[in-house]
Design a protein around this motif. Structure first.
Motif, PDB file in Angstrom:
ATOM      1  N   LEU A 105      57.655  74.349 105.361  1.00  0.00           N
ATOM      2  CA  LEU A 105      57.957  72.900 105.131  1.00  0.00           C
ATOM      3  C   LEU A 105      59.042  72.557 106.013  1.00  0.00           C
ATOM      4  CD1 LEU A 105      57.716  73.540 101.231  1.00  0.00           C
ATOM      5  CD2 LEU A 105      56.358  71.672 102.429  1.00  0.00           C
ATOM      6  N   ARG A 108      58.286  71.411 109.641  1.00  0.00           N
ATOM      7  CA  ARG A 108      57.508  70.146 109.689  1.00  0.00           C
ATOM      8  C   ARG A 108      58.663  69.038 109.541  1.00  0.00           C
ATOM      9  NH1 ARG A 108      54.558  73.972 109.298  1.00  0.00           N
ATOM     10  NH2 ARG A 108      52.505  74.006 110.245  1.00  0.00           N
ATOM     11  N   LYS A 112      55.048  64.275 111.060  1.00  0.00           N
ATOM     12  CA  LYS A 112      53.999  63.980 110.119  1.00  0.00           C
ATOM     13  C   LYS A 112      53.337  64.937 109.485  1.00  0.00           C
ATOM     14  CE  LYS A 112      49.809  61.070 110.295  1.00  0.00           C
ATOM     15  NZ  LYS A 112      49.882  60.961 108.880  1.00  0.00           N
ATOM     16  N   ARG A 113      53.067  65.128 108.271  1.00  0.00           N
ATOM     17  CA  ARG A 113      52.333  65.909 107.519  1.00  0.00           C
ATOM     18  C   ARG A 113      51.006  65.776 107.264  1.00  0.00           C
ATOM     19  NH1 ARG A 113      56.774  69.304 105.261  1.00  0.00           N
ATOM     20  NH2 ARG A 113      58.623  67.998 105.777  1.00  0.00           N
ATOM     21  N   GLY A 114      49.888  66.290 107.876  1.00  0.00           N
ATOM     22  CA  GLY A 114      48.508  65.957 108.110  1.00  0.00           C
ATOM     23  C   GLY A 114      47.710  66.994 107.245  1.00  0.00           C
ATOM     24  N   LEU A 115      46.416  66.864 107.643  1.00  0.00           N
ATOM     25  CA  LEU A 115      45.528  67.789 106.938  1.00  0.00           C
ATOM     26  C   LEU A 115      45.433  69.172 107.917  1.00  0.00           C
ATOM     27  CD1 LEU A 115      43.251  65.287 105.519  1.00  0.00           C
ATOM     28  CD2 LEU A 115      44.738  66.737 104.590  1.00  0.00           C
ATOM     29  N   ARG A 116      46.257  69.328 108.881  1.00  0.00           N
ATOM     30  CA  ARG A 116      46.161  70.796 109.363  1.00  0.00           C
ATOM     31  C   ARG A 116      46.502  71.947 108.368  1.00  0.00           C
ATOM     32  NH1 ARG A 116      49.663  68.921 114.243  1.00  0.00           N
ATOM     33  NH2 ARG A 116      50.108  67.711 112.409  1.00  0.00           N
ATOM     34  N   TRP A 117      46.462  73.073 108.731  1.00  0.00           N
ATOM     35  CA  TRP A 117      46.849  74.087 107.998  1.00  0.00           C
ATOM     36  C   TRP A 117      48.314  74.109 107.815  1.00  0.00           C
ATOM     37  CZ3 TRP A 117      43.818  75.398 104.191  1.00  0.00           C
ATOM     38  CH2 TRP A 117      44.258  76.713 103.473  1.00  0.00           C
ATOM     39  N   GLY A 118      48.755  74.786 106.571  1.00  0.00           N
ATOM     40  CA  GLY A 118      50.248  74.431 106.296  1.00  0.00           C
ATOM     41  C   GLY A 118      51.166  75.566 106.984  1.00  0.00           C
TER      42      GLY A 118
ATOM     43  N   TRP B 169      41.586  74.087  99.835  1.00  0.00           N
ATOM     44  CA  TRP B 169      41.903  73.834 101.305  1.00  0.00           C
ATOM     45  C   TRP B 169      43.105  72.713 101.462  1.00  0.00           C
ATOM     46  CZ3 TRP B 169      40.832  68.633 102.982  1.00  0.00           C
ATOM     47  CH2 TRP B 169      41.343  68.377 104.266  1.00  0.00           C
ATOM     48  N   GLY B 172      46.223  74.070 100.717  1.00  0.00           N
ATOM     49  CA  GLY B 172      46.754  74.646 101.706  1.00  0.00           C
ATOM     50  C   GLY B 172      47.410  73.862 103.024  1.00  0.00           C
ATOM     51  N   THR B 173      46.752  72.499 103.102  1.00  0.00           N
ATOM     52  CA  THR B 173      47.376  71.962 104.425  1.00  0.00           C
ATOM     53  C   THR B 173      48.742  71.512 104.315  1.00  0.00           C
ATOM     54  OG1 THR B 173      46.873  69.618 103.398  1.00  0.00           O
ATOM     55  CG2 THR B 173      44.920  70.937 104.610  1.00  0.00           C
ATOM     56  N   GLU B 174      49.427  70.967 105.402  1.00  0.00           N
ATOM     57  CA  GLU B 174      50.588  70.500 105.617  1.00  0.00           C
ATOM     58  C   GLU B 174      50.759  69.359 104.457  1.00  0.00           C
ATOM     59  OE1 GLU B 174      51.225  70.638 110.173  1.00  0.00           O
ATOM     60  OE2 GLU B 174      50.587  68.895 109.393  1.00  0.00           O
ATOM     61  N   GLN B 175      49.922  68.855 104.173  1.00  0.00           N
ATOM     62  CA  GLN B 175      50.360  67.547 103.281  1.00  0.00           C
ATOM     63  C   GLN B 175      50.249  68.247 101.766  1.00  0.00           C
ATOM     64  OE1 GLN B 175      47.264  64.271 102.066  1.00  0.00           O
ATOM     65  NE2 GLN B 175      48.504  63.258 103.781  1.00  0.00           N
ATOM     66  N   SER B 177      50.757  71.145 100.844  1.00  0.00           N
ATOM     67  CA  SER B 177      51.831  71.951 100.599  1.00  0.00           C
ATOM     68  C   SER B 177      53.250  70.939 100.425  1.00  0.00           C
ATOM     69  CB  SER B 177      52.248  72.747 102.001  1.00  0.00           C
ATOM     70  OG  SER B 177      51.419  73.540 102.532  1.00  0.00           O
ATOM     71  N   MET B 188      64.847  69.246  97.115  1.00  0.00           N
ATOM     72  CA  MET B 188      64.706  69.958  98.605  1.00  0.00           C
ATOM     73  C   MET B 188      63.520  69.216  99.349  1.00  0.00           C
ATOM     74  SD  MET B 188      61.787  72.061  99.278  1.00  0.00           S
ATOM     75  CE  MET B 188      61.542  73.345 100.425  1.00  0.00           C
ATOM     76  N   GLN B 192      63.738  67.933 103.251  1.00  0.00           N
ATOM     77  CA  GLN B 192      63.038  68.293 104.230  1.00  0.00           C
ATOM     78  C   GLN B 192      62.072  67.294 104.717  1.00  0.00           C
ATOM     79  OE1 GLN B 192      63.616  70.753 105.729  1.00  0.00           O
ATOM     80  NE2 GLN B 192      64.696  72.151 104.373  1.00  0.00           N
ATOM     81  N   ILE B 194      60.411  65.015 103.073  1.00  0.00           N
ATOM     82  CA  ILE B 194      58.932  64.576 102.509  1.00  0.00           C
ATOM     83  C   ILE B 194      59.099  63.115 101.647  1.00  0.00           C
ATOM     84  CG2 ILE B 194      57.338  65.312 100.754  1.00  0.00           C
ATOM     85  CD1 ILE B 194      58.122  68.151 101.558  1.00  0.00           C
TER      86      ILE B 194
END
Ligand SMILES: Nc1ncnc2c1ncn2[C@@H]1O[C@H](COP(=O)(O)OP(=O)(O)OP(=O)(O)O)[C@@H](O)[C@H]1O
Ligand SMILES: [Mg+2]
Lengths: 264, 324
Positions: A105, A108, A112-118, B169, B172-175, B177, B188, B192, B194
C-alpha cells in the motif's frame, strides 16, 4: 523543500472554545534539513504537522512543498509528497492486513491504484531486503497480520512505509512517545538511519529535550501557535538543555523554571 | 407425551424433500451475503440500502423478462441498477456528509417508491411457461427456477463460484487492497494517498450491484418480484456472514485465506436458509422467523464484544486502534 507563508488556523472560531492554534506561522525548510520541534502542550506542534499534511484546510496563508502550492490539495493528494508516522502505533498501519500488504500500500503512495495485482513477486523480494535493515526479524513474517506486531515493531514498519516511496517530506509526530524507553531508542535510531539513507527532509516533534538536541540538524521551539526559537548548524550542536529552558522562559514569558513546560 | 406426539407428527421425509430447493435458494442468499460482506466486513460500513436494492434487482429483472429480455440481459441490467443504488448511498455519505447508516436508510426508503414505479404495482409475476428457461429452444427468460431444482442448484453453484473468484481477484488488486485498507484504517489510508471517499463509493456500488444480482436471481427462481422481498435483507446477510465465519473459524483454526473465507460466507447463506426451512418444518410460526434471525445475529455480534470485555487491556487497545 517546505515553505509555510503566514499560515493561520483557528479551531472552533467564534465560539467559547475558539483556539488560535497557528498564528501567521512562517517556516522554510531547505532540502535535507532534519528539524526537531519542541514546545509545551497545546503549543501547536501537531497542528503544524497536520496543516502540512492537509488533515484539514488552513484558514489563511500558503503551503508549498518543493515549490508546488499544495494549500488547496486534499490530504490524500498531498500524501504523494509526504511520509508520516503518528504517535499512536495503531494509526499508521492496517492491522488486519499482512505486513507485505501494508508495504505494498505504501509502495503505491502517490501512484494510481489500478487493477494490477496488489503485491507482486518482485516487490516481495524488495520488501524482504528492506525489512532486514530494521533488524527486527520482520522479513521472516511478511505474511503475518500487522495486528500481531508490538507497538515498537509497528512504528518501525510505519517508518519504513513512510520512506518506501522516497517522500519530499517526512513528518514524525511524537512517534516514540507511546513506546518503552529501550524501544523508543531503537525506533529513533531507525529514524536517523532512514532519514540519512534517503537524505530526507524531516520534521520531528518530541517532548524529550535530549532527543531534540541529539537528533536532527535544526531545532525549533513553538509557543502559542508561533515559532519562538529557531536554531540550526553549529549553534544547535553546542546547544544544551539549560540554554533551551532559559531561552524558553525569556521568549515565552512563562516564568516556570521547571522542565515541565517543555517536557510534560 | 405431547412432545412425543409432536415429534411423531413431523415427517423427516418431508424435511429431506425440501432440502434441494432450500440449497438452491441458499445459494442466492449466499451471493447476497457476499454483497453485504463487502460493506460490512471489508469497508466497515453497515449499509442498509441493500434492503431496497435487493428488491430493485428483482423489480428490474421481472419487468425486463416481461418485456422479452433474456435472463442474462435482465440480470446484467439489475446489477447496473444496483450499482447506481449503491452510488446514491455513497454520494449521500461521502459528498454530503450524511452518516453511512442514515444514507443507507434514505436510499432504501426512496427505493421503495422507485421499485413500485418500476413494477407499476406491488408485485409482478412472469410465467415460466411463457418465457421458458435459457436452455430451451426459442425461450430465454429464466436462468434458474424453483421448477427445475437440480439445474437451479448447479446454476447457483456456478454463479457463486464465479462471484467468489471475481471478488477474490478484485480484492487482491491494487484498488481492492486500497478498499480493504480504507475499511481497516481510514487514517492510514489517507496518509498513504488513498482517496477514502472514492473507495467507499466503489465498495458501496459493488456491494449493491451484487445484492441486486441476487435479488434478480431470487426473482427468477420464484418467478415473481415483490416490493417487500428485500425487507430484512441486511439482517439475513449479516446472519449468513456470521454463520459462515463461525463455521470457517471452527474448521480452520489457524486462519483461512481470503478465498476460503468468501466461500464460507456463501455457505453461510445456504446454512441460514436451511435453518429457516427446519424451523418451518418444526411448525414454528413463520411470522416469528425474523425474530429468530434477529436474535441469532444479535447474539453473534455481541459475542466478540463480550469476549473482549473479559480481557479489557487487549480489547481496548484494539478498539482504540480502530477508532483512531
Ligand atoms: N482538531 C482539533 N479541533 C479542535 N482543537 C484542536 C484540534 N487540534 C488541536 N486543537 C487545539 O489546538 C491547540 C494546539 O494543539 P496541538 O495538538 O497542535 O498541540 P501540541 O503542540 O501538539 O501539543 P501536545 O504536545 O500536547 O501534543 C490546542 O489548544 C488544541 O486543543
Ligand atoms: Mg501534539
Amino acid at each position: 523543500m517546505l515553505k509555510l507563508e503566514r499560515v493561520s488556523k483557528t479551531f472552533h472560531p467564534g465560539t467559547i472554545h475558539e483556539k488560535r492554534a497557528l498564528q501567521e506561522l512562517e517556516l522554510h525548510l531547505a532540502p535535507g534539513e532534519f528539524v526537531t520541534v519542541i514546545g509545551g502542550n497545546g503549543a501547536g506542534k501537531s497542528t503544524l504537522l497536520n496543516a502540512v499534511a492537509g488533515v484539514w484546510p488552513v484558514d489563511s496563508g500558503k503551503i508549498l512543498i518543493d515549490s508546488v502550492d499544495v494549500t488547496a490539495l486534499p490530504e490524500h493528494k498531498r500524501a504523494a509528497f509526504i511520509g508520516r508516522v503518528f504517535q499512536d502505533p495503531m494509526m499508521g498501519t492496517a492491522p488486519n492486513m499482512q505486513i507485505e500488504e501494508n508495504l505494498a500500500l505504501a509502495m503505491r503512495r502517490g501512484k494510481k491504484r489500478g487493477l494490477r495485482w496488489g503485491v507482486t513477486k518482485a516487490e516481495r523480494e524488495e520488501y524482504h531486503e528492506r525489512l532486514k535493515t530494521l533488524g527486527l526479524g520482520l522479513e521472516n513474517r511478511m505474511e503475518d497480520k500487522v495486528g500481531l506486531l508490538s507497538g515498537g515493531q509497528r512504528q518501525a514498519l510505519t517508518l519504513l512505509m513512510a520512506a518506501l516511496q522516497r517522500p519530499k517530506l517526512l513528518l514524525l509526530d511524537e512517534h516514540t512517545a507511546a513506546l518503552d524507553p529501550a524501544t523508543a531508542g531503537k525506533v529513533l535510531e531507525l529514524s536517523d538511519q532512514i532519514v540519512a539513507e534517503n537524505q530526507l527532509t524531516a520534521l520531528m516533534i518530541t517532548h524529550n529535550m535530549r532527543d531534540a538536541l541529539t537528533h536532527g540538524n535544526r531545532i525549533i521551539m513553538m509557543h502559542a501557535g508561533r515559532i519562538i526559537l529557531d536554531i540550526s548548524g553549529e549553534e544547535k550542536k553546542k546547544l544544551t538543555k539549560k540554554d533551551l529552558l532559559d531561552r524558553f522562559a525569556a521568549l515565552s514569558g512563562v516564568q516556570e523554571e521547571t522542565d515541565e513546560v517543555l517536557l510534560s | 407425551m405431547y412432545l412425543g406426539v409432536f415429534i411423531g407428527s413431523l415427517s423427516l421425509a418431508n424435511l429431506i424433500s425440501r432440502m434441494p430447493a432450500a440449497v438452491a435458494q441458499g445459494f442466492i442468499w449466499g451471493m447476497m451475503a457476499l454483497g453485504v460482506y463487502i460493506t460490512f466486513r471489508l469497508l466497515d460500513v453497515a449499509d442498509l440500502s441493500v434492503d431496497g436494492s435487493f428488491a430493485t434487482g428483482g423489480a428490474v429483472t421481472v419487468m425486463l423478462i416481461l418485456a422479452g429480455w433474456s435472463a442474462w440481459a435482465a440480470l446484467l441490467a439489475a446489477v447496473a441498477v444496483g450499482v447506481v443504488c449503491g452510488l446514491c448511498t455513497g454520494l449521500l455519505h461521502t459528498k454530503l456528509g450524511i452518516p453511512a447508516i442514515l444514507a443507507g436508510i434514505l436510499t432504501q426508503f426512496a427505493l421503495y417508491s422507485i421499485n413500485l414505479r418500476i413494477m407499476t404495482k406491488a408485485n409482478q409475476t412472469a410465467s415460466i411457461k411463457k418465457f421458458g428457461m435459457v436452455w430451451e429452444e426459442g425461450h430465454k427468460g429464466f436462468l434458474l427456477s424453483s421448477l427445475y431444482v437440480p439445474q437451479a442448484i448447479l446454476t447457483g453453484l456456478l454463479l457463486t463460484a464465479m462471484l467468489v473468484a471475481l471478488l477474490y481477484w478484485y480484492f487482491g488488486t491494487e484498488q481492492g487492497s486500497a478498499l480493504r485498507a480504507t475499511g481497516a484504517n481510514p487514517h492510514m489510508s489517507r496518509a498513504q494517498g488513498i482517496n477514502v471517499g472514492n473507495m467507499k463509493l466503489i465498495g458501496l456500488a459493488l456491494s449493491n450491484g451484487v445484492v441486486a444480482l441476487s435479488g434478480g436471481l431470487m426473482t427468477q427462481f420464484q418467478g415473481t418480484a415483490d416490493v417487500n422481498m428485500g425487507r430484512g435483507a441486511i439482517v439475513i446477510g449479516l446472519a449468513a456472514i456470521i454463520i459462515g465465519e463461525v463455521l470457517c473459524d471452527a474448521l480452520f483454526t489457524k486462519g483461512a485465506n481470503f478465498a476460503v473465507r468468501l466461500c464460507f460466507v456463501a455457505l453461510g447463506g445456504i446454512a441460514y436458509y436451511i435453518v429457516m426451512v427446519v424451523i418451518l418444518w418444526l411448525r414454528l410460526d413463520p411470522n416469528d422467523l425474523k425474530l429468530f434471525t434477529a436474535l441469532i445475529v444479535a447474539v453473534f455480534l455481541a459475542v466478540p464484544y463480550l469476549q473482549g470485555q473479559r480481557r479489557p487491556a487487549v480489547a481496548q487497545a484494539r478498539r482504540g486502534g480502530k477508532e483512531g
